[in-house]
Design an enzyme around this catalytic site. Sequence first.
Site, PDB file in Angstrom:
ATOM      1  N   LYS A   1       0.823  -1.171   0.081  1.00  0.00           N
ATOM      2  CA  LYS A   1      -0.113   0.143   0.070  1.00  0.00           C
ATOM      3  C   LYS A   1       0.702   1.295   0.192  1.00  0.00           C
ATOM      4  O   LYS A   1       0.487   2.148  -0.753  1.00  0.00           O
ATOM      5  CB  LYS A   1      -0.830  -0.075   1.144  1.00  0.00           C
ATOM      6  CG  LYS A   1      -2.009  -0.802   1.419  1.00  0.00           C
ATOM      7  CD  LYS A   1      -3.030  -0.556   2.515  1.00  0.00           C
ATOM      8  CE  LYS A   1      -2.194  -0.483   4.007  1.00  0.00           C
ATOM      9  NZ  LYS A   1      -1.614  -1.707   4.443  1.00  0.00           N
TER      10      LYS A   1
ATOM     11  N   ARG B   1      -8.326   2.259  10.070  1.00  0.00           N
ATOM     12  CA  ARG B   1      -7.961   0.886  10.338  1.00  0.00           C
ATOM     13  C   ARG B   1      -9.286   0.004  11.162  1.00  0.00           C
ATOM     14  O   ARG B   1      -8.963  -1.168  11.385  1.00  0.00           O
ATOM     15  CB  ARG B   1      -6.844   0.771  11.515  1.00  0.00           C
ATOM     16  CG  ARG B   1      -5.552   0.736  11.204  1.00  0.00           C
ATOM     17  CD  ARG B   1      -5.071  -0.001  10.139  1.00  0.00           C
ATOM     18  NE  ARG B   1      -3.736  -0.617  10.297  1.00  0.00           N
ATOM     19  CZ  ARG B   1      -2.462   0.022  10.036  1.00  0.00           C
ATOM     20  NH1 ARG B   1      -2.520   1.223   9.449  1.00  0.00           N
ATOM     21  NH2 ARG B   1      -1.401  -0.612  10.363  1.00  0.00           N
TER      22      ARG B   1
ATOM     23  N   ARG C   1      11.872  -6.713   4.842  1.00  0.00           N
ATOM     24  CA  ARG C   1      11.653  -5.371   4.738  1.00  0.00           C
ATOM     25  C   ARG C   1      12.821  -4.579   5.737  1.00  0.00           C
ATOM     26  O   ARG C   1      12.792  -4.867   6.529  1.00  0.00           O
ATOM     27  CB  ARG C   1      10.416  -4.900   4.882  1.00  0.00           C
ATOM     28  CG  ARG C   1       9.766  -3.279   4.798  1.00  0.00           C
ATOM     29  CD  ARG C   1       8.650  -3.022   4.501  1.00  0.00           C
ATOM     30  NE  ARG C   1       7.762  -3.203   5.779  1.00  0.00           N
ATOM     31  CZ  ARG C   1       6.507  -2.986   5.855  1.00  0.00           C
ATOM     32  NH1 ARG C   1       5.670  -2.760   4.847  1.00  0.00           N
ATOM     33  NH2 ARG C   1       5.767  -3.141   6.917  1.00  0.00           N
TER      34      ARG C   1
ATOM     35  N   ARG D   1      12.088  -2.649  11.052  1.00  0.00           N
ATOM     36  CA  ARG D   1      11.140  -2.044  12.055  1.00  0.00           C
ATOM     37  C   ARG D   1      10.922  -3.081  13.199  1.00  0.00           C
ATOM     38  O   ARG D   1      10.837  -4.459  12.811  1.00  0.00           O
ATOM     39  CB  ARG D   1       9.857  -1.950  11.407  1.00  0.00           C
ATOM     40  CG  ARG D   1       9.730  -0.474  10.583  1.00  0.00           C
ATOM     41  CD  ARG D   1       8.558  -0.754   9.587  1.00  0.00           C
ATOM     42  NE  ARG D   1       7.185  -0.709  10.302  1.00  0.00           N
ATOM     43  CZ  ARG D   1       6.106  -0.622   9.572  1.00  0.00           C
ATOM     44  NH1 ARG D   1       6.172  -0.259   8.403  1.00  0.00           N
ATOM     45  NH2 ARG D   1       5.075  -1.030  10.199  1.00  0.00           N
TER      46      ARG D   1
ATOM     47  N   ARG E   1      -0.035  -8.649  13.408  1.00  0.00           N
ATOM     48  CA  ARG E   1      -0.612  -7.624  12.605  1.00  0.00           C
ATOM     49  C   ARG E   1      -1.613  -7.914  11.457  1.00  0.00           C
ATOM     50  O   ARG E   1      -2.509  -7.512  11.418  1.00  0.00           O
ATOM     51  CB  ARG E   1       0.337  -6.982  12.123  1.00  0.00           C
ATOM     52  CG  ARG E   1       1.260  -6.029  12.922  1.00  0.00           C
ATOM     53  CD  ARG E   1       2.585  -5.585  12.367  1.00  0.00           C
ATOM     54  NE  ARG E   1       2.477  -4.518  11.354  1.00  0.00           N
ATOM     55  CZ  ARG E   1       3.378  -4.212  10.370  1.00  0.00           C
ATOM     56  NH1 ARG E   1       4.616  -4.877  10.394  1.00  0.00           N
ATOM     57  NH2 ARG E   1       3.180  -3.546   9.515  1.00  0.00           N
TER      58      ARG E   1
HETATM   59  P1  AMP Z   1       1.584   0.551   9.017  1.00  0.00           P
HETATM   60  O1  AMP Z   1       2.865   1.751   8.919  1.00  0.00           O
HETATM   61  O2  AMP Z   1       0.539   1.190   8.541  1.00  0.00           O
HETATM   62  O3  AMP Z   1       1.813  -0.488   8.985  1.00  0.00           O
HETATM   63  O4  AMP Z   1       1.452   0.890  10.589  1.00  0.00           O
HETATM   64  C1  AMP Z   1       2.063   0.786  11.727  1.00  0.00           C
HETATM   65  C2  AMP Z   1       1.709   0.646  12.910  1.00  0.00           C
HETATM   66  O5  AMP Z   1       1.316   1.903  13.365  1.00  0.00           O
HETATM   67  C3  AMP Z   1       0.201  -0.277  13.146  1.00  0.00           C
HETATM   68  O6  AMP Z   1       0.736  -1.681  13.508  1.00  0.00           O
HETATM   69  C4  AMP Z   1      -0.426   0.288  14.360  1.00  0.00           C
HETATM   70  O7  AMP Z   1       0.265  -0.041  15.829  1.00  0.00           O
HETATM   71  C5  AMP Z   1       0.033   1.670  13.955  1.00  0.00           C
HETATM   72  N1  AMP Z   1      -1.021   2.409  13.322  1.00  0.00           N
HETATM   73  C6  AMP Z   1      -1.074   3.072  12.036  1.00  0.00           C
HETATM   74  N2  AMP Z   1      -2.386   3.429  11.604  1.00  0.00           N
HETATM   75  C7  AMP Z   1      -2.827   3.303  12.549  1.00  0.00           C
HETATM   76  C8  AMP Z   1      -4.463   3.508  12.889  1.00  0.00           C
HETATM   77  N3  AMP Z   1      -5.185   4.147  11.741  1.00  0.00           N
HETATM   78  N4  AMP Z   1      -4.989   2.981  13.650  1.00  0.00           N
HETATM   79  C9  AMP Z   1      -4.407   2.550  14.968  1.00  0.00           C
HETATM   80  N5  AMP Z   1      -2.978   2.295  14.940  1.00  0.00           N
HETATM   81  C10 AMP Z   1      -2.385   2.817  13.476  1.00  0.00           C
END
Ligand code: AMP
Length: 212
Positions: free
Chosen positions: A13, A88, A125, A157, A168
């Site tokens: 994404k 989310r 990654r 990460r 996740r």
């Molecule tokens: P991502 O980079 O989108 O994979 O997000 C990494 C982490 O950030 C997620 O696993 C959540 O812990 C947190 N996160 C990102 N976006 C959200 C959201 N909209 N709501 C809650 N937690 C979020």
Amino acid sequence: MRLLFLGPPGAGKGTQAVGVAQSLNIPHIATGNMLREAVAAATPLGLQAKAVMAAGDLVSDDLVIGMLMDRIALPDASNGFILDGFPRNVAQAEALATTLDREGLDAAVLITVDDDEIVRRISGRRTCPNQHVYHQDDNQPLVPDVCNIDGETLYQRDDDQEDVVRNRLDVYRDQTEPLVAFYRSMDLPIHEVNGVGSMDEIQRAILETISA
Ligand code: AMP
């Protein structure tokens, strides 16, 4: 154009949203990136989010919704945006619908990839502190462990370790995937794109489907 990118972690994404945002000249708004920046800067928000993110759970709606609403209120988002990683869950989607004016969102892009491929992708990654993303097999930097763009050292990460990735994925299935049905029930066009293929092929498929 106001677009939403949906799909499991590791579907691509973020990578695809950056390219599509450039093509359409609208900002790419990624809550995960914003939260990682807050963690790196040790802001009060970052301090609250850090452990939750490392475990692969969702940061509380109050924190994320406030952060996202402040971001989409900035002038550069007035002509549209791509949301990546938000909403989310249904509570976040409802908050977004309430905030946007009557025109709401234009469409969602749903990128699909199976779970084994996701785990392979995410555990390979590597990320730079400025959020440029590489893969140890699929998308290597020119110099090992060094970002091509800014020369920063790449790292893995915390939430890209395999056990956290599995959590996740569970969180995605439980809380985020129901958004597909939620948005279908609101008659939002959802363009489903296969996330397996070259980055360029997928990019073309997305641009074609949203402009059709
Ligand atoms: P991502 O980079 O989108 O994979 O997000 C990494 C982490 O950030 C997620 O696993 C959540 O812990 C947190 N996160 C990102 N976006 C959200 C959201 N909209 N709501 C809650 N937690 C979020």
